[in-house]
Design a protein around this motif. Structure first.
Motif, PDB file in Angstrom:
ATOM      1  N   SER A  35       6.913  89.588  85.485  1.00  0.00           N
ATOM      2  CA  SER A  35       6.451  90.378  86.639  1.00  0.00           C
ATOM      3  C   SER A  35       7.594  90.685  87.607  1.00  0.00           C
ATOM      4  O   SER A  35       7.725  91.808  88.092  1.00  0.00           O
ATOM      5  CB  SER A  35       5.345  89.630  87.390  1.00  0.00           C
ATOM      6  OG  SER A  35       4.115  89.711  86.718  1.00  0.00           O
ATOM      7  N   SER A  36       8.419  89.685  87.894  1.00  0.00           N
ATOM      8  CA  SER A  36       9.515  89.889  88.839  1.00  0.00           C
ATOM      9  C   SER A  36      10.493  90.938  88.333  1.00  0.00           C
ATOM     10  O   SER A  36      11.040  91.731  89.107  1.00  0.00           O
ATOM     11  CB  SER A  36      10.249  88.572  89.111  1.00  0.00           C
ATOM     12  OG  SER A  36      10.783  88.033  87.912  1.00  0.00           O
ATOM     13  N   GLU A  37      10.704  90.983  87.014  1.00  0.00           N
ATOM     14  CA  GLU A  37      11.619  91.966  86.437  1.00  0.00           C
ATOM     15  C   GLU A  37      10.996  93.355  86.446  1.00  0.00           C
ATOM     16  O   GLU A  37      11.681  94.359  86.715  1.00  0.00           O
ATOM     17  CB  GLU A  37      11.992  91.558  85.017  1.00  0.00           C
ATOM     18  CG  GLU A  37      13.175  92.322  84.442  1.00  0.00           C
ATOM     19  CD  GLU A  37      14.480  92.062  85.186  1.00  0.00           C
ATOM     20  OE1 GLU A  37      15.334  92.976  85.195  1.00  0.00           O
ATOM     21  OE2 GLU A  37      14.626  90.969  85.767  1.00  0.00           O
ATOM     22  N   ILE A  38       9.710  93.447  86.159  1.00  0.00           N
ATOM     23  CA  ILE A  38       9.015  94.745  86.206  1.00  0.00           C
ATOM     24  C   ILE A  38       9.102  95.338  87.602  1.00  0.00           C
ATOM     25  O   ILE A  38       9.378  96.530  87.787  1.00  0.00           O
ATOM     26  CB  ILE A  38       7.538  94.585  85.786  1.00  0.00           C
ATOM     27  CG1 ILE A  38       7.442  94.251  84.295  1.00  0.00           C
ATOM     28  CG2 ILE A  38       6.743  95.860  86.087  1.00  0.00           C
ATOM     29  CD1 ILE A  38       6.046  93.869  83.832  1.00  0.00           C
ATOM     30  N   LEU A  39       8.889  94.493  88.623  1.00  0.00           N
ATOM     31  CA  LEU A  39       8.887  94.968  90.011  1.00  0.00           C
ATOM     32  C   LEU A  39      10.233  95.559  90.425  1.00  0.00           C
ATOM     33  O   LEU A  39      10.288  96.457  91.270  1.00  0.00           O
ATOM     34  CB  LEU A  39       8.502  93.821  90.947  1.00  0.00           C
ATOM     35  CG  LEU A  39       7.014  93.438  90.923  1.00  0.00           C
ATOM     36  CD1 LEU A  39       6.795  92.081  91.583  1.00  0.00           C
ATOM     37  CD2 LEU A  39       6.181  94.512  91.595  1.00  0.00           C
TER      38      LEU A  39
END
Length: 308
Positions: A35-39
């Protein structure tokens, strides 16, 4: 506690084909690695992340607090992905990610009962609030035949019969180490001397059964396919053959026309009229360097489908 390192992270981002203003779903929030990378790739886009583990949700909220303006956690099971999104007035998305591996911190907390390396109660529930079925109940209430079937079907345990028989004679069992001892006593020495923990397959089988993981995955994929916008993609990371089977069957049904087997025998070419296409013909596996640095990655495979 070990750090949870997301598997096939770069490949996930690549094949999600992220658009800065798109709407995406991480069906398996865990500790927020994917999730942190997608954001990082979203401007005005929005990410909805699903999880049913209250501890994972709390930790991820802290980790991703700076990006909460376009990040929303949906507390629930991803088998209800369509309903969870509908509550947010979301009915179509640009991409959906599943990382089906159990997060390392869950294994590292003995009280959760997932691990054969730490002593704790026989629990193994992802959702400790709504799911009342624990591994302890399964072990102590199922018949020998039922236990044998669970160990064989969900763990491919060759000694399922012997282990089930020993459990029946020894129970009640309350802790993970008590179960590990029974498993070890049920196996021949040549198996105990092999590489890998002797309880791994039984623990996997119990976890899958307690959380109904196979039916949950199948139901969720069916909904996810309907949620995709044109050019939207589903990326799934699997870790064992049962997950692979569900993904292959689901993607095959979505990409092959019902008349395909008949048409393929005709001496003419007919365009495939299905709504979906496979982006990669064979699943992607992690590079050797990733496997060396992250043991969780060794059995992982990535599958990708796109709506036309």
């Amino acid at each position: 506690m070990e750090k949870h390192t997301p598997v096939l992270l770069a490949e996930s981002i690549k094949y999600l084909n992220l658009q800065p203003n798109g709407i995406y779903v991480d069906c398996t929030l865990g500790r927020g690695g994917h999730s942190s990378e997608i954001l990082k790739h979203l401007d005005n886009g929005v990410l909805y992340a699903i999880d049913q583990d209250p501890i994972a949700i709390a930790e991820s909220q802290t980790k991703l607090a700076a990006t909460l303006k376009n990040f929303h956690i949906l507390n629930g099971n991803f088998s209800n992905i369509a309903s969870l999104l509908a509550l947010k007035n979301v009915f179509q998305v640009d991409g959906i990610l599943y990382d089906l591996g159990v997060s390392s911190p869950q294994f590292d907390v003995g009280e959760r009962g997932f691990s054969y390396r730490f002593d704790g109660p026989l629990d193994m529930r992802m959702d400790t609030v709504h799911n009342q079925l624990t591994a302890e109940k399964v072990i102590n209430q199922k018949s020998e035949e039922e236990l044998c079937q669970i160990f064989w079907q969900y763990g491919d345990e060759k000694f399922a019969r012997q282990i089930a028989s020993s459990i029946i004679k020894t129970r009640p069992l309350k802790t993970t180490f008590e179960l590990v001892d029974v498993i070890k006593q049920s196996l021949p020495q040549k198996v105990l001397k092999q590489k890998g923990h002797p309880a791994k397959k039984v623990f996997q089988a119990l976890r899958i059964y307690v959380n109904d993981e196979i039916n949950v995955l199948k139901t969720s994929i069916e909904q996810s396919l309907k949620l995709l916008k044109p050019k939207g993609r589903i990326v799934i990371i699997t870790f064992h053959s049962l997950e692979e089977k569900i993904v292959k069957e689901s993607f095959k049904a979505a990409t092959i026309s019902g008349m395909e087997s008949v048409i393929s025998k005709l001496p003419i070419e007919v365009e495939n009229d299905t709504q979906f296409s496979l982006i990669i013909k064979k699943p992607i596996v992690p590079k050797n360097t990733e496997i060396e640095n992250n043991n969780r990655a060794h059995s992982s495979k990535m599958w990708v489908i796109e709506k036309k």
